[in-house]
Design an enzyme around this catalytic site. Structure first.
Site, PDB file in Angstrom:
ATOM      1  CD  GLU A 225      -2.631  -1.351   2.477  1.00  0.00           C
ATOM      2  OE1 GLU A 225      -1.944  -1.398   3.518  1.00  0.00           O
ATOM      3  OE2 GLU A 225      -3.862  -1.462   2.477  1.00  0.00           O
ATOM      4  CB  ALA A 226       3.768   2.424   1.564  1.00  0.00           C
TER       5      ALA A 226
ATOM      6  CE  LYS B 225       6.506   6.174   1.710  1.00  0.00           C
ATOM      7  NZ  LYS B 225       6.838   4.785   1.393  1.00  0.00           N
TER       8      LYS B 225
ATOM      9  CB  VAL C 155      -2.513 -21.707 -14.897  1.00  0.00           C
ATOM     10  CG1 VAL C 155      -1.411 -22.541 -15.540  1.00  0.00           C
ATOM     11  CG2 VAL C 155      -2.822 -20.491 -15.760  1.00  0.00           C
TER      12      VAL C 155
ATOM     13  CD  GLU D 228      13.672   3.220   3.254  1.00  0.00           C
ATOM     14  OE1 GLU D 228      13.021   3.912   2.463  1.00  0.00           O
ATOM     15  OE2 GLU D 228      14.287   3.701   4.222  1.00  0.00           O
TER      16      GLU D 228
ATOM     17  CB  THR E 196      11.759  -1.683  -2.239  1.00  0.00           C
ATOM     18  OG1 THR E 196      11.901  -2.570  -1.132  1.00  0.00           O
ATOM     19  CG2 THR E 196      12.504  -0.403  -1.977  1.00  0.00           C
ATOM     20  N   GLY E 197       8.570  -3.203  -2.745  1.00  0.00           N
ATOM     21  CA  GLY E 197       7.984  -4.356  -3.426  1.00  0.00           C
ATOM     22  C   GLY E 197       7.450  -3.987  -4.800  1.00  0.00           C
TER      23      GLY E 197
HETATM   24  C1  LIG Z   1       3.639  -8.069   4.289  1.00  0.00           C
HETATM   25  C2  LIG Z   1       3.873  -7.378   2.981  1.00  0.00           C
HETATM   26  C3  LIG Z   1       3.807  -5.993   2.910  1.00  0.00           C
HETATM   27  C4  LIG Z   1       4.060  -5.336   1.710  1.00  0.00           C
HETATM   28  N1  LIG Z   1       4.038  -3.985   1.670  1.00  0.00           N
HETATM   29  C5  LIG Z   1       4.396  -3.355   0.544  1.00  0.00           C
HETATM   30  C6  LIG Z   1       4.426  -1.945   0.475  1.00  0.00           C
HETATM   31  O1  LIG Z   1       4.089  -1.235   1.421  1.00  0.00           O
HETATM   32  N2  LIG Z   1       4.808  -1.371  -0.679  1.00  0.00           N
HETATM   33  C7  LIG Z   1       5.158  -2.101  -1.772  1.00  0.00           C
HETATM   34  O2  LIG Z   1       5.531  -1.531  -2.792  1.00  0.00           O
HETATM   35  N3  LIG Z   1       5.104  -3.438  -1.757  1.00  0.00           N
HETATM   36  C8  LIG Z   1       4.730  -4.080  -0.638  1.00  0.00           C
HETATM   37  N4  LIG Z   1       4.663  -5.435  -0.630  1.00  0.00           N
HETATM   38  C9  LIG Z   1       4.889  -6.172  -1.875  1.00  0.00           C
HETATM   39  C10 LIG Z   1       3.621  -6.184  -2.729  1.00  0.00           C
HETATM   40  O3  LIG Z   1       2.540  -6.718  -2.014  1.00  0.00           O
HETATM   41  C11 LIG Z   1       3.844  -7.022  -3.964  1.00  0.00           C
HETATM   42  O4  LIG Z   1       5.036  -6.622  -4.577  1.00  0.00           O
HETATM   43  C12 LIG Z   1       2.739  -6.819  -4.957  1.00  0.00           C
HETATM   44  O5  LIG Z   1       1.506  -6.961  -4.365  1.00  0.00           O
HETATM   45  C13 LIG Z   1       2.876  -7.751  -6.112  1.00  0.00           C
HETATM   46  O6  LIG Z   1       2.318  -8.984  -5.829  1.00  0.00           O
HETATM   47  P1  LIG Z   1       2.165 -10.022  -7.013  1.00  0.00           P
HETATM   48  O7  LIG Z   1       1.295  -9.430  -8.051  1.00  0.00           O
HETATM   49  O8  LIG Z   1       3.516 -10.493  -7.396  1.00  0.00           O
HETATM   50  O9  LIG Z   1       1.435 -11.271  -6.333  1.00  0.00           O
HETATM   51  P2  LIG Z   1      -0.081 -11.514  -5.884  1.00  0.00           P
HETATM   52  O10 LIG Z   1      -0.786 -10.283  -5.480  1.00  0.00           O
HETATM   53  O11 LIG Z   1      -0.010 -12.626  -4.898  1.00  0.00           O
HETATM   54  O12 LIG Z   1      -0.801 -12.031  -7.211  1.00  0.00           O
HETATM   55  C14 LIG Z   1      -0.643 -13.358  -7.657  1.00  0.00           C
HETATM   56  C15 LIG Z   1      -1.609 -13.573  -8.832  1.00  0.00           C
HETATM   57  O13 LIG Z   1      -1.326 -14.843  -9.395  1.00  0.00           O
HETATM   58  C16 LIG Z   1      -2.538 -15.507  -9.638  1.00  0.00           C
HETATM   59  N5  LIG Z   1      -2.332 -16.952  -9.632  1.00  0.00           N
HETATM   60  C17 LIG Z   1      -1.731 -17.712  -8.691  1.00  0.00           C
HETATM   61  N6  LIG Z   1      -1.805 -19.024  -9.048  1.00  0.00           N
HETATM   62  C18 LIG Z   1      -2.449 -19.065 -10.248  1.00  0.00           C
HETATM   63  C19 LIG Z   1      -2.842 -20.115 -11.118  1.00  0.00           C
HETATM   64  N7  LIG Z   1      -2.607 -21.411 -10.846  1.00  0.00           N
HETATM   65  N8  LIG Z   1      -3.504 -19.796 -12.259  1.00  0.00           N
HETATM   66  C20 LIG Z   1      -3.762 -18.498 -12.580  1.00  0.00           C
HETATM   67  N9  LIG Z   1      -3.399 -17.471 -11.775  1.00  0.00           N
HETATM   68  C21 LIG Z   1      -2.762 -17.752 -10.625  1.00  0.00           C
HETATM   69  C22 LIG Z   1      -3.473 -15.051  -8.528  1.00  0.00           C
HETATM   70  O14 LIG Z   1      -4.829 -15.263  -8.853  1.00  0.00           O
HETATM   71  C23 LIG Z   1      -3.078 -13.570  -8.454  1.00  0.00           C
HETATM   72  O15 LIG Z   1      -3.816 -12.872  -9.419  1.00  0.00           O
HETATM   73  C24 LIG Z   1       4.373  -6.093   0.552  1.00  0.00           C
HETATM   74  C25 LIG Z   1       4.394  -7.493   0.617  1.00  0.00           C
HETATM   75  C26 LIG Z   1       4.164  -8.128   1.814  1.00  0.00           C
HETATM   76  C27 LIG Z   1       4.214  -9.629   1.860  1.00  0.00           C
END
Ligand SMILES: Cc1cc2nc3c(=O)[nH]c(=O)nc-3n(C[C@H](O)[C@H](O)[C@H](O)COP(=O)(O)OP(=O)(O)OC[C@H]3O[C@@H](n4cnc5c(N)ncnc54)[C@H](O)[C@@H]3O)c2cc1C
Length: 550
Positions: free
Chosen positions: A66-67, A95, A199, A360, A362-363
């Site tokens: 969220e940040a 922010k 998938v 920080e 950075t995700g």
């Molecule tokens: C505790 C925590 C706090 C965080 N705070 C911050 C922050 O403040 N600022 C920041 O920049 N980043 C933060 N992050 C990082 C941020 O949450 C992630 O970088 C961002 O949400 C990207 O997630 P993602 O899209 O890689 O994964 P996800 O949001 O997990 O998405 C995964 C996707 O894959 C799909 N999927 C999975 N399996 C299958 C399948 N078999 N078939 C089809 N689809 C599938 C799901 O449906 C979903 O759509 C934080 C992370 C954590 C863990």
């Protein structure tokens, strides 16, 4: 010659057949990749790439994130998103910095890592001057108006036209789920194809490249390039291709977060802070992120030093009685990176590629960087390997730059009040690169030159643990791109680094700390120019007027 034949190959490919990209996963990473790649590669109505995204109806997005940091502005601009519309759609707030509380002694002290500060040229001696002073004013307050603007909760934007000098640098807080939904809507309206299906299998050809994915409803989707955005599941890059994960938990001990949301209807403090707060607790730290309708809190902690129940109790006590019955959630994570984020025709973006704890914020940045790098290194032709090599090197470098910087926040602590903080003070909890840098800075404080060169005396020449990029024996570059001298000074001086060494280095300290003239002038005008953050949000971004409680 090779260059010119590649260029012809590139043109020919464009004429003959558009490359097909399939993004698997529709979290923030997946939809950022879809919207950005479409905006950059299919610019001006000229479609050079077919982009599709498939996401599962059964696997929820992680829902945190969220940040942000100011790099988000690049991605928003490239996609063509209007800032105010963006804030309305994602419950956004401004922010301007991160406020770190209790990191040094745990007795209520704080410092700011602000996004903007003055940088006098050609020689910036603000750090040295501050070190020689009695430090009655925190370092950041001498070089940036933002800490005090944050303390009085002012927005970094005016209600009317801007006439407050150079713009203030800011990022946003936002609802991560709404962000992905918004990007999805935009990307689809511009021609990105979308499937909601789970998938179940991934088909690999004889040469090791992915050919297609198949789904629970019997679909088969083939593509030239597969972007794995399946989060920590890492369905393609790990489960199918077996690419390993380099664990970095030795340096960052936290592995989970317990989160709660505090709706303003339940508790509204009377203002919306224009910054993220990171308060150190007994086994980690709590983020406080103000959105337009709620505050979001998350206690990032180490399972080895606190049980989930204890962490939840500590978080509720931190927030106060109004948080007693609010629902909580535990999110597990792992700190590390894919040994190679791009292998064959599969590229891991988002949590499938790497994760560093969110101290920080950075995700999203790492997903954003991977997407930008993919667009820059897009394989129009058939020779993917050199592009993948550069991509992997750049991503691994940036990962270690961030790792070291966050590692520093912990390792400079003087807290001894819990096993967690005592553990962090052990020498083996500091990365070798950071240690070499801090040792050097004990001889002379950081200056610009330190961020142009990557080696410090006694720094071990350990290559990137990248599973062995062929012929690559260089240590990672750990300085100067994302976290520059400004960022290092903010944290180092916020954490009283060099307080002992300074007397030996400079002799007697000067009696008064001075705020830079430009900062003082800006602050003198600030209240007349900048509105309270909540007022700006109410007038411009549709925030409701909440009644102050507590
Ligand atoms: C505790 C925590 C706090 C965080 N705070 C911050 C922050 O403040 N600022 C920041 O920049 N980043 C933060 N992050 C990082 C941020 O949450 C992630 O970088 C961002 O949400 C990207 O997630 P993602 O899209 O890689 O994964 P996800 O949001 O997990 O998405 C995964 C996707 O894959 C799909 N999927 C999975 N399996 C299958 C399948 N078999 N078939 C089809 N689809 C599938 C799901 O449906 C979903 O759509 C934080 C992370 C954590 C863990």
């Amino acid at each position: 010659m090779r260059g010119s034949s590649t260029r012809w190959g590139w043109r020919l490919t464009l004429v003959l057949r558009r490359k097909k990209v399939l993004i698997v996963g529709g979290g923030s990473a997946g939809w950022m990749a879809a919207a950005y790649l479409d905006a950059v590669l299919n610019r001006d109505g000229r479609k050079s790439v077919d982009i599709g995204l498939i996401e599962s109806p059964d696997v929820p997005r992680i829902g945190v994130g969220e940040a942000t940091i100011p790099s988000i502005n690049h991605i928003l601009a490239a996609i063509g998103i209007d800032e105010r519309e963006f804030m309305r759609r994602v419950d956004g707030t401004f922010k301007q910095s991160i406020k770190f509380v209790n990191w040094l002694h745990g007795s209520g002290e704080h410092y700011y890592h602000a996004f903007a500060r003055i940088l006098p040229t050609p020689i910036d001696s603000t750090g040295r001057r501050w070190l020689r002073s009695d430090r009655s004013m925190p370092f950041m307050e001498t070089v940036s108006a933002q800490p005090l603007l944050c303390e009085i909760n002012l927005a970094p934007q005016m209600l009317g036209d801007w006439d407050f000098g150079p713009p203030l640098i800011y990022a946003f807080h936002m609802n991560a789920l709404k962000f992905a939904d918004y990007l999805c809507e935009l990307a689809k309206s511009r021609g990105v194809r979308h499937w909601v299906d789970h998938v179940t299998d991934v088909q690999v050809a004889g040469n090791g490249n992915i050919e297609a994915v198949t789904t629970a409803t019997g679909l088969r989707l083939d593509a030239d390039l597969f972007v794995d955005c399946t989060g920590f599941a890492a369905l393609l890059i790990e489960k199918k291709l077996g690419v390993g994960w380099v664990d970095c938990s030795q340096w960052l001990l936290c592995d989970r977060a317990v989160t709660i949301h505090v709706p303003y209807e339940r508790h509204y403090p009377g203002y919306v802070r224009p910054y993220t707060t990171a308060t150190a607790l007994s086994a980690g730290w709590v983020w406080e992120i103000p959105l337009r309708d709620r505050r979001s809190l998350g206690y990032v902690h180490s399972g080895a030093f606190s049980s989930d129940d204890d962490a939840e109790r500590e978080l509720r006590a931190f927030e106060g009685a109004h948080a007693a019955d609010l629902p909580s959630r535990i999110v597990h994570f792992k700190v590390g990176h894919r040994s190679k984020a791009w292998v064959g025709n599969c590229i891991a973006v988002g949590l499938s590629g790497s994760f560093i704890e969110p101290l920080e914020s950075t995700g999203l940045y790492l997903s954003d960087l991977a997407t930008v790098m993919l667009s820059e290194h897009f394989p129009y032709g058939d020779d993917f390997a050199p592009l993948a090599y550069r991509f992997n090197r750049i991503m691994a470098n940036r990962f270690y730059e961030i790792l070291d910087f966050i590692n520093m926040h912990y390792c400079l602590t003087r807290r001894t009040d819990s096993a967690f903080w005592r553990e962090l003070r052990k020498p083996e909890r500091m990365t070798d690169r950071l240690k070499a840098k801090l040792d050097f800075w004990r001889l002379k404080p950081p200056s610009n030159a330190d961020f142009e060169d990557q080696y410090f005396p006694d720094q071990p020449r350990v290559p990137l643990p990248s599973g062995g990029l062929p012929g690559d024996h260089r240590p990672p570059v750990d300085t100067g791109r994302l976290f520059t001298r400004s960022s290092y000074e903010a944290v180092l001086y916020g954490m009283d680094f060099l307080d002992q060494e300074c007397r030996a280095l400079y002799g007697d300290l000067r009696p008064r700390t001075a705020m830079h003239r430009n900062v003082a002038e800006r602050l003198a005008l600030a209240r007349g120019k900048l509105p309270p953050h909540d007022l700006w949000l109410q007038r411009v971004a549709g925030m409701a007027a909440y009644r102050k409680t507590g």
